[in-house]
Write a protein that holds these residues in place. Structure first.
Motif, mmCIF file in Angstrom:
data_model
loop_
_atom_site.group_PDB
_atom_site.id
_atom_site.type_symbol
_atom_site.label_atom_id
_atom_site.label_comp_id
_atom_site.label_asym_id
_atom_site.label_seq_id
_atom_site.Cartn_x
_atom_site.Cartn_y
_atom_site.Cartn_z
ATOM 1 N N ARG A 1 13.401 20.509 0.497
ATOM 2 C CA ARG A 1 13.185 19.613 1.482
ATOM 3 C C ARG A 1 13.335 20.242 2.826
ATOM 4 O O ARG A 1 12.812 20.046 3.878
ATOM 5 N N TYR A 2 14.279 21.243 2.976
ATOM 6 C CA TYR A 2 14.879 21.755 4.397
ATOM 7 C C TYR A 2 14.469 23.465 4.501
ATOM 8 O O TYR A 2 14.729 23.697 5.616
ATOM 9 N N GLY A 3 13.976 23.922 3.521
ATOM 10 C CA GLY A 3 13.683 25.455 3.762
ATOM 11 C C GLY A 3 12.767 25.639 4.626
ATOM 12 O O GLY A 3 13.007 26.557 5.453
ATOM 13 N N ALA A 4 11.527 25.072 4.698
ATOM 14 C CA ALA A 4 10.421 25.345 5.609
ATOM 15 C C ALA A 4 10.820 25.003 6.823
ATOM 16 O O ALA A 4 10.782 25.873 7.836
ATOM 17 N N PRO A 5 11.426 23.829 7.404
ATOM 18 C CA PRO A 5 11.869 23.339 8.522
ATOM 19 C C PRO A 5 12.961 24.420 9.034
ATOM 20 O O PRO A 5 13.029 24.825 10.274
ATOM 21 N N ALA A 6 13.927 24.894 8.162
ATOM 22 C CA ALA A 6 14.988 25.852 8.556
ATOM 23 C C ALA A 6 14.491 27.095 8.947
ATOM 24 O O ALA A 6 14.627 27.845 9.856
ATOM 25 N N ALA A 7 13.451 27.439 8.344
ATOM 26 C CA ALA A 7 12.728 29.043 8.414
ATOM 27 C C ALA A 7 11.909 28.823 9.758
ATOM 28 O O ALA A 7 12.057 29.733 10.677
ATOM 29 N N ALA A 8 11.403 27.591 10.075
ATOM 30 C CA ALA A 8 10.641 27.529 11.272
ATOM 31 C C ALA A 8 11.610 27.454 12.456
ATOM 32 O O ALA A 8 11.365 28.101 13.588
ATOM 33 N N ILE B 1 19.229 20.899 11.790
ATOM 34 C CA ILE B 1 17.769 20.242 11.433
ATOM 35 C C ILE B 1 18.004 18.823 11.713
ATOM 36 O O ILE B 1 19.067 18.350 11.132
ATOM 37 N N ALA B 2 17.360 17.881 12.503
ATOM 38 C CA ALA B 2 17.995 16.326 12.483
ATOM 39 C C ALA B 2 17.059 15.761 11.437
ATOM 40 O O ALA B 2 15.636 16.298 11.185
ATOM 41 N N ASP B 3 17.706 14.915 10.698
ATOM 42 C CA ASP B 3 16.833 14.258 9.444
ATOM 43 C C ASP B 3 17.352 12.500 9.548
ATOM 44 O O ASP B 3 18.552 12.456 8.937
ATOM 45 N N ASP B 4 16.743 11.680 10.312
ATOM 46 C CA ASP B 4 17.274 10.491 10.314
ATOM 47 C C ASP B 4 18.654 10.501 11.034
ATOM 48 O O ASP B 4 18.825 11.130 12.045
ATOM 49 N N ALA B 5 19.492 9.759 10.526
ATOM 50 C CA ALA B 5 20.947 9.820 10.919
ATOM 51 C C ALA B 5 21.885 11.095 10.556
ATOM 52 O O ALA B 5 23.255 11.232 10.758
ATOM 53 N N PHE B 6 21.206 12.059 10.075
ATOM 54 C CA PHE B 6 22.036 13.414 9.575
ATOM 55 C C PHE B 6 21.591 14.631 10.397
ATOM 56 O O PHE B 6 20.470 14.416 10.856
ATOM 57 N N GLU B 7 22.355 15.467 10.519
ATOM 58 C CA GLU B 7 22.085 16.656 11.199
ATOM 59 C C GLU B 7 22.469 17.563 9.883
ATOM 60 O O GLU B 7 23.489 17.639 9.588
ATOM 61 N N VAL B 8 21.495 18.222 9.619
ATOM 62 C CA VAL B 8 21.542 19.160 8.369
ATOM 63 C C VAL B 8 21.702 20.622 8.943
ATOM 64 O O VAL B 8 21.220 21.166 9.897
ATOM 65 N N VAL B 9 22.829 21.275 8.280
ATOM 66 C CA VAL B 9 23.068 22.458 8.798
ATOM 67 C C VAL B 9 22.557 23.423 7.846
ATOM 68 O O VAL B 9 23.015 23.313 6.583
ATOM 69 N N ALA B 10 21.527 24.259 8.146
ATOM 70 C CA ALA B 10 20.868 25.124 7.060
ATOM 71 C C ALA B 10 21.465 26.674 7.428
ATOM 72 O O ALA B 10 21.014 27.154 8.569
ATOM 73 N N ASP B 11 22.134 27.198 6.514
ATOM 74 C CA ASP B 11 22.744 28.498 6.618
ATOM 75 C C ASP B 11 21.836 29.403 5.619
ATOM 76 O O ASP B 11 21.709 29.082 4.467
ATOM 77 N N LEU B 12 21.463 30.727 6.312
ATOM 78 C CA LEU B 12 20.795 31.686 5.342
ATOM 79 C C LEU B 12 21.643 32.979 5.676
ATOM 80 O O LEU B 12 21.429 33.491 6.612
ATOM 81 N N PRO B 13 22.947 33.180 4.839
ATOM 82 C CA PRO B 13 23.675 34.211 5.295
ATOM 83 C C PRO B 13 22.760 35.739 4.960
ATOM 84 O O PRO B 13 21.882 35.822 4.125
ATOM 85 N N LYS B 14 23.240 36.581 5.604
ATOM 86 C CA LYS B 14 23.020 38.097 5.639
ATOM 87 C C LYS B 14 23.887 38.842 4.455
ATOM 88 O O LYS B 14 24.744 38.556 4.522
#
Length: 188
Positions: free
Chosen positions: A84-91, A105-118
């Motif tokens: 669901r969130y991988g492509a928007p997070a990469a963008a 990333i905003a998703d309706d009433a939520f703010e999604v924190v997408a972390d891709l650690p190094k």
């Protein structure tokens, strides 16, 4: 116009039998002659330690199945979130000019924190060569890198006694968490 009912997805696993191993039915009431996980939750360690070995073995089996189920569910949710969130997070990362790290990333009433650690990995022989280069320049490598020397236990035990004696003062042996399995003996 006729509507066709939407098929329901198949259950993930077959429904449990009404009579489980270790249970019996008496006058329509299902009784058990074994300890359940619900009962185990109410016990302290001393009480649990006094349970018969066959009860402990069944409880270990149940806990193992729960762990496997929890891992499966966690993996499924992780994969669903990534789908669901991988492509928007990469963008969002590309828009911020970065390959890794956190984005929101905003998703309706939520703010999604997408972390891709190094995750950096170092080639040990090349790293040793770089440290030697810094040392040859008169710099102290300890100002730039941390050095940890490891000795695999299998090698240590295979060394000749005189070599082991040199390293033994630097060696400390600790133990990990003990583990136990219960295996039923073959009935003879």
């Amino acid at each position: 116009m006729s509507t066709t009912p939407m098929p329901m997805p198949a259950p993930a696993r077959p429904p449990a039998s009404p009579i489980q191993p270790g249970t019996f039915s008496l006058n329509g009431t299902t009784m058990t002659n074994r300890t359940t996980l619900a009962q185990l939750r109410e016990m302290d360690v001393a009480q649990a330690a006094r349970l018969p070995a066959d009860h402990l073995a069944l409880l270990l089996e149940e806990v193992g199945a729960l762990k496997a189920d929890a891992k499966h569910l966690a993996d499924l949710l992780h994969d669903a979130l990534h789908a669901r969130y991988g492509a928007p997070a990469a963008a969002a990362r590309r828009a911020e000019g970065k390959d890794t790290g956190r984005v929101r990333i905003a998703d309706d009433a939520f703010e999604v924190v997408a972390d891709l650690p190094k995750k950096a990995a170092w080639d040990q022989p090349k790293l040793a060569a770089a440290v030697a280069t810094i040392a040859s320049w008169g710099e102290d490598p300890a100002d730039y890198v941390t050095t940890e020397i490891r000795v695999p236990e299998s090698r240590f035990t295979a060394w000749p006694p005189r070599i082991r004696a040199v390293f033994e003062p630097a060696r400390t042996v600790a133990t990990g968490r003990p583990s136990y399995t219960l295996e039923q003996k073959d009935a003879a």
